[in-house]
Design a protein around this motif. Structure first.
Motif, PDB file in Angstrom:
ATOM      1  N   SER A  31      49.491  35.155  30.788  1.00 35.11           N
ATOM      2  CA  SER A  31      49.409  33.682  31.151  1.00 35.11           C
ATOM      3  C   SER A  31      50.008  33.279  32.240  1.00 35.11           C
ATOM      4  N   VAL A  73      55.391  30.442  28.336  1.00 35.45           N
ATOM      5  CA  VAL A  73      54.422  31.099  27.959  1.00 35.45           C
ATOM      6  C   VAL A  73      54.546  32.452  27.252  1.00 35.45           C
ATOM      7  N   GLY A 108      47.687  30.874  24.179  1.00 37.08           N
ATOM      8  CA  GLY A 108      47.717  31.706  25.292  1.00 37.08           C
ATOM      9  C   GLY A 108      47.157  30.960  26.411  1.00 37.08           C
ATOM     10  N   MET A 109      47.171  31.282  27.514  1.00 37.49           N
ATOM     11  CA  MET A 109      46.578  30.852  28.957  1.00 37.49           C
ATOM     12  C   MET A 109      45.985  31.837  29.867  1.00 37.49           C
ATOM     13  N   THR A 110      45.878  32.901  29.128  1.00 36.08           N
ATOM     14  CA  THR A 110      45.212  34.130  29.926  1.00 36.08           C
ATOM     15  C   THR A 110      43.750  33.832  30.300  1.00 36.08           C
ATOM     16  N   SER A 143      41.569  33.502  27.196  1.00 32.21           N
ATOM     17  CA  SER A 143      42.387  32.777  26.136  1.00 32.21           C
ATOM     18  C   SER A 143      41.109  31.471  25.758  1.00 32.21           C
TER      19      SER A 143
END
Length: 329
Positions: free
Chosen positions: A25, A63, A279-281, A284
């Motif tokens: 992330s 994160v 999450g910010m992957t 995500s």
């Protein structure tokens, strides 16, 4: 000036099993954030307070997933240091992180959840097995009470698997949530709360091989498909969004959250859990929901940072409003 160009600290890593996910992330958000603000990536460890001061951090974008990162621990540290941050407060983070606490709060307000039994490491294993069988039967799911990303989840079909699953699970985690297994579509809905609270478009999650949406399928590009809008009846779609909004407020989440559901062919959507720090992957779900609502990733990050930064200033001002008499000491 900080008021115009805050320095953003992206906090990731830490002791959680989800540390690698959190670094994914961080790696994704640091580049777009650096186009707007000065951004620094920091590790969640014993040196974090020193690094926050050294880098003159004005606002933190956490994160760091899992224990210590999204259970209120990091949030409490930042509150003590007077540094505003994206996401839920200590209370909201703690309530959302513990699946059992989440379910009790939501259930009390009439939100449908799967039946469950909480099993703790200090209990007699025979008593725990019998309690699960008596309350739920043998078609079950075992989950660590405060981990995400599908870590430690086991599917149970008989009493022997239940005993083995509890014993192996309790070796790794002191508290397990055992639930009846609900069948249906895997659905998720985000909530964006940066001024006007909004339920994002509902997403349906599928895997190409029909497998469960586990750790590998969640974070390996190409191993899951996010269908927007979800292919469920309008009445269920609206209900999912309504429950996501209600859960966000009941748990006192801030800025953003994502609620996961199992939606059967007929009947009520069943909420599985609430993610207070989604999450910010690259794979995500929350950024996908925001994009479907017309919010590009860079704009999403900017909104979250500025909203948190301005809220921090307001909180400091609010604390100073109380006027108390001077005590003689």
């Amino acid at each position: 000036m900080a008021s115009e160009h805050p320095i953003v600290g992206i906090v990731c890593g830490g002791p959680s099993p989800e540390a690698d996910v959190s670094r994914l992330s961080a790696a994704r958000i640091i580049k777009p954030l650096s186009k707007i603000f000065a951004a620094v990536q920091l590790e969640l460890d014993q040196y974090l307070p020193e690094q926050l001061i050294k880098n003159s951090i004005d606002v933190v974008f956490p994160v760091a997933h899992g224990p210590m990162g999204e259970d209120g621990s990091l949030q409490g540290l930042l509150d003590i240091m007077g540094i505003p941050y994206v996401g839920s407060s200590v209370l909201g983070s703690a309530c959302a992180m513990d699946k059992s606490v989440t379910k009790r709060i939501l259930q009390h307000s009439g939100i449908p959840v799967a039946k469950d039994v909480l099993v703790c490491e200090w209990e007699n294993i025979d008593d725990s097995v019998q309690r699960c069988i008596d309350s739920l039967g043998t078609n079950l799911i075992i989950k660590p009470a405060d981990l995400g990303s599908g870590i430690g989840v086991q599917f149970i079909n008989n009493i022997d698997e239940l005993r083995d699953g509890l014993e192996s699970g309790l070796e790794c985690h002191p508290k397990l949530l055992v639930e009846e297994r609900i069948y249906g579509r895997e659905i998720t809905a985000g909530v964006l709360d940066t001024g006007q609270i909004t339920a994002l478009p509902v997403i349906e999650i599928t895997t190409p091989d029909g497998a469960w949406y586990d750790y590998v399928h969640r974070y390996t590009p190409g191993l899951s498909q996010h269908t927007i809008p979800a292919r469920i009846p309008d009445i269920q779609y609206k209900r999912v969004q309504d429950i996501a909004l209600k859960a966000h407020n009941l748990l006192e989440c801030r800025d953003l959250s994502r609620s996961d559901f199992i939606v059967p062919e007929v009947g009520q959507p069943i909420i599985a859990e609430v993610n207070n720090l989604p999450g910010m992957t690259p794979t995500s779900l929350f950024p996908d929901g925001a994009k479907a609502a017309g919010i590009e990733f860079e704009d999403l990050l900017k909104r979250l940072v500025l909203h948190a930064f301005k809220r921090g200033n307001r909180l400091q001002e609010r604390l100073q409003r109380w006027t108390l008499p001077t005590l003689a000491v």
